[in-house]
Each structure stands twice: as structure tokens, then as C-alpha cells.
Design a protein around this motif. Structure first.
Motif, mmCIF file in Angstrom:
data_model
loop_
_atom_site.group_PDB
_atom_site.id
_atom_site.type_symbol
_atom_site.label_atom_id
_atom_site.label_comp_id
_atom_site.label_asym_id
_atom_site.label_seq_id
_atom_site.Cartn_x
_atom_site.Cartn_y
_atom_site.Cartn_z
ATOM 1 N N TRP A 80 1.930 40.506 -31.503
ATOM 2 C CA TRP A 80 1.593 41.330 -30.335
ATOM 3 C C TRP A 80 0.970 40.484 -29.237
ATOM 4 O O TRP A 80 1.247 40.678 -28.052
ATOM 5 C CB TRP A 80 0.671 42.479 -30.730
ATOM 6 C CG TRP A 80 1.385 43.470 -31.616
ATOM 7 C CD1 TRP A 80 1.168 43.672 -32.937
ATOM 8 C CD2 TRP A 80 2.439 44.338 -31.229
ATOM 9 N NE1 TRP A 80 2.022 44.619 -33.420
ATOM 10 C CE2 TRP A 80 2.826 45.056 -32.374
ATOM 11 C CE3 TRP A 80 3.103 44.589 -30.035
ATOM 12 C CZ2 TRP A 80 3.831 46.008 -32.358
ATOM 13 C CZ3 TRP A 80 4.098 45.546 -30.029
ATOM 14 C CH2 TRP A 80 4.457 46.239 -31.169
ATOM 15 N N GLN A 81 0.148 39.533 -29.625
ATOM 16 C CA GLN A 81 -0.470 38.652 -28.628
ATOM 17 C C GLN A 81 0.606 37.793 -27.946
ATOM 18 O O GLN A 81 0.556 37.565 -26.737
ATOM 19 C CB GLN A 81 -1.534 37.773 -29.279
ATOM 20 C CG GLN A 81 -2.754 38.555 -29.713
ATOM 21 C CD GLN A 81 -3.711 37.725 -30.540
ATOM 22 O OE1 GLN A 81 -3.310 36.775 -31.199
ATOM 23 N NE2 GLN A 81 -4.998 38.111 -30.518
ATOM 24 N N LEU A 82 1.571 37.321 -28.718
ATOM 25 C CA LEU A 82 2.669 36.532 -28.144
ATOM 26 C C LEU A 82 3.499 37.363 -27.171
ATOM 27 O O LEU A 82 3.901 36.880 -26.112
ATOM 28 C CB LEU A 82 3.563 35.960 -29.251
ATOM 29 C CG LEU A 82 2.964 34.840 -30.094
ATOM 30 C CD1 LEU A 82 3.916 34.474 -31.225
ATOM 31 C CD2 LEU A 82 2.673 33.633 -29.225
ATOM 32 N N LEU A 83 3.768 38.618 -27.526
ATOM 33 C CA LEU A 83 4.533 39.510 -26.644
ATOM 34 C C LEU A 83 3.778 39.781 -25.341
ATOM 35 O O LEU A 83 4.375 39.831 -24.264
ATOM 36 C CB LEU A 83 4.871 40.810 -27.356
ATOM 37 C CG LEU A 83 5.924 40.710 -28.465
ATOM 38 C CD1 LEU A 83 6.059 42.050 -29.188
ATOM 39 C CD2 LEU A 83 7.258 40.268 -27.898
ATOM 40 N N ILE A 84 2.467 39.945 -25.425
ATOM 41 C CA ILE A 84 1.667 40.172 -24.216
ATOM 42 C C ILE A 84 1.712 38.940 -23.313
ATOM 43 O O ILE A 84 1.906 39.049 -22.098
ATOM 44 C CB ILE A 84 0.216 40.548 -24.594
ATOM 45 C CG1 ILE A 84 0.203 41.943 -25.235
ATOM 46 C CG2 ILE A 84 -0.702 40.506 -23.376
ATOM 47 C CD1 ILE A 84 -1.130 42.324 -25.849
ATOM 48 N N VAL A 85 1.565 37.747 -23.912
ATOM 49 C CA VAL A 85 1.624 36.508 -23.125
ATOM 50 C C VAL A 85 3.003 36.357 -22.496
ATOM 51 O O VAL A 85 3.135 35.994 -21.312
ATOM 52 C CB VAL A 85 1.270 35.284 -24.008
ATOM 53 C CG1 VAL A 85 1.558 33.995 -23.288
ATOM 54 C CG2 VAL A 85 -0.179 35.347 -24.440
ATOM 55 N N LEU A 86 4.054 36.649 -23.228
ATOM 56 C CA LEU A 86 5.413 36.579 -22.699
ATOM 57 C C LEU A 86 5.601 37.554 -21.541
ATOM 58 O O LEU A 86 6.206 37.218 -20.521
ATOM 59 C CB LEU A 86 6.433 36.861 -23.808
ATOM 60 C CG LEU A 86 7.901 36.801 -23.420
ATOM 61 C CD1 LEU A 86 8.277 35.387 -22.963
ATOM 62 C CD2 LEU A 86 8.785 37.224 -24.568
ATOM 63 N N GLY A 87 5.058 38.764 -21.672
ATOM 64 C CA GLY A 87 5.148 39.754 -20.596
ATOM 65 C C GLY A 87 4.431 39.280 -19.340
ATOM 66 O O GLY A 87 4.934 39.445 -18.219
ATOM 67 N N GLY A 135 8.961 35.803 -12.957
ATOM 68 C CA GLY A 135 10.176 36.580 -12.740
ATOM 69 C C GLY A 135 11.274 36.115 -13.693
ATOM 70 O O GLY A 135 11.316 34.978 -14.153
ATOM 71 N N THR A 136 12.205 37.015 -13.978
ATOM 72 C CA THR A 136 13.257 36.716 -14.954
ATOM 73 C C THR A 136 14.245 35.680 -14.427
ATOM 74 O O THR A 136 14.763 34.867 -15.189
ATOM 75 C CB THR A 136 14.010 37.995 -15.339
ATOM 76 O OG1 THR A 136 14.519 38.599 -14.164
ATOM 77 C CG2 THR A 136 13.105 38.959 -16.076
ATOM 78 N N LYS A 137 14.499 35.710 -13.099
ATOM 79 C CA LYS A 137 15.460 34.763 -12.541
ATOM 80 C C LYS A 137 14.959 33.325 -12.674
ATOM 81 O O LYS A 137 15.702 32.421 -13.061
ATOM 82 C CB LYS A 137 15.735 35.104 -11.078
ATOM 83 C CG LYS A 137 16.892 34.354 -10.491
ATOM 84 C CD LYS A 137 17.229 34.885 -9.114
ATOM 85 C CE LYS A 137 18.513 34.263 -8.623
ATOM 86 N NZ LYS A 137 18.914 34.797 -7.327
ATOM 87 N N ASN A 183 16.556 30.247 -14.991
ATOM 88 C CA ASN A 183 16.879 28.910 -14.479
ATOM 89 C C ASN A 183 16.178 27.818 -15.286
ATOM 90 O O ASN A 183 16.776 26.786 -15.595
ATOM 91 C CB ASN A 183 16.483 28.791 -13.000
ATOM 92 C CG ASN A 183 17.359 29.621 -12.097
ATOM 93 O OD1 ASN A 183 18.450 30.029 -12.481
ATOM 94 N ND2 ASN A 183 16.880 29.882 -10.893
ATOM 95 N N VAL A 184 14.913 28.061 -15.629
ATOM 96 C CA VAL A 184 14.179 27.090 -16.441
ATOM 97 C C VAL A 184 14.838 26.958 -17.813
ATOM 98 O O VAL A 184 15.014 25.857 -18.336
ATOM 99 C CB VAL A 184 12.687 27.498 -16.581
ATOM 100 C CG1 VAL A 184 11.983 26.657 -17.618
ATOM 101 C CG2 VAL A 184 11.989 27.394 -15.248
ATOM 102 N N GLY A 185 15.234 28.077 -18.408
ATOM 103 C CA GLY A 185 15.905 28.047 -19.712
ATOM 104 C C GLY A 185 17.234 27.316 -19.646
ATOM 105 O O GLY A 185 17.576 26.544 -20.540
ATOM 106 N N THR A 186 17.988 27.545 -18.570
ATOM 107 C CA THR A 186 19.278 26.870 -18.389
ATOM 108 C C THR A 186 19.073 25.358 -18.238
ATOM 109 O O THR A 186 19.787 24.553 -18.850
ATOM 110 C CB THR A 186 20.006 27.423 -17.154
ATOM 111 O OG1 THR A 186 20.192 28.825 -17.324
ATOM 112 C CG2 THR A 186 21.363 26.759 -16.967
ATOM 113 N N ASP A 187 18.083 24.985 -17.426
ATOM 114 C CA ASP A 187 17.790 23.564 -17.233
ATOM 115 C C ASP A 187 17.341 22.908 -18.537
ATOM 116 O O ASP A 187 17.752 21.801 -18.867
ATOM 117 C CB ASP A 187 16.716 23.374 -16.158
ATOM 118 C CG ASP A 187 17.208 23.756 -14.778
ATOM 119 O OD1 ASP A 187 18.443 23.854 -14.589
ATOM 120 O OD2 ASP A 187 16.354 23.963 -13.885
#
Length: 90
Positions: free
Chosen positions: A8-15, A22-24, A28-32
Motif C-alpha cells: 500500500w505504501q508503494l502504491l501511494i508513492v507511485l500515485g 504525469g503519465t506521458k 517517455n522515461v520508461g521508453t528511454d
């Protein structure tokens, strides 16, 4: 490995990270990051291939030297006629 951090703590940090960047931007960071990992793996496999090519080249060169030593001696000579035969032809 994560210690006392729950899911739950990981999900909160991710949120929170998604809200900030932002998701965009995260996409881009994930793609790179994925491209960098793929490039790294490709470079490593090419390096291993190059090392294998060097080893096989050295082995075939060594084998060629061994084959050459085992081959019977050959001489490159020019055939000449005996002096008596040369006089008869003149």
C-alpha cells in the motif's frame, strides 16, 4: 529486501509520482530506460560475439600451423635438363 514497506505504501508513492510527473512523462522515461537496457544488452552480445570470433580465428590459425607442420615437405624447384641433353639439342 523492501524491509518494512508494504504494498500500500508503494502504491501511494507511485500515485504521488504519477501526479507530479504525469503519465506521458513517465511513459517517455520508461521508453528511454527500456531503449537503454536494450542497447546495453545488444552491445554486450556483440562484444561476446567478437570475443568468440577472435578465439575461433586464433584456434583456426593455430590449427593451420599444426596442419602445415604435419604436411610432407615440398620443394619448389625448376626442372633442368642434364648438360649432355642440352648439348645434343644444339
Amino acid at each position: 529486501m523492501l524491509g518494512g514497506i508494504s504494498i500500500w505504501q508503494l502504491l501511494i508513492v507511485l500515485g504521488i509520482i504519477i501526479l507530479i510527473f504525469g503519465t506521458k512523462k513517465l511513459r517517455n522515461v520508461g521508453t528511454d530506460l527500456g531503449g537503454a537496457v536494450k542497447g546495453f544488452k545488444k552491445a554486450m552480445s556483440e562484444e561476446e560475439k567478437g570475443e568468440q570470433d577472435e578465439k575461433s580465428g586464433a584456434e583456426s590459425e593455430a590449427q593451420a600451423r599444426v596442419d602445415h607442420k604435419e604436411a610432407p615437405n615440398t620443394y619448389d624447384v625448376q626442372a633442368e635438363r642434364k648438360p649432355e641433353e642440352q648439348e645434343e639439342r644444339k
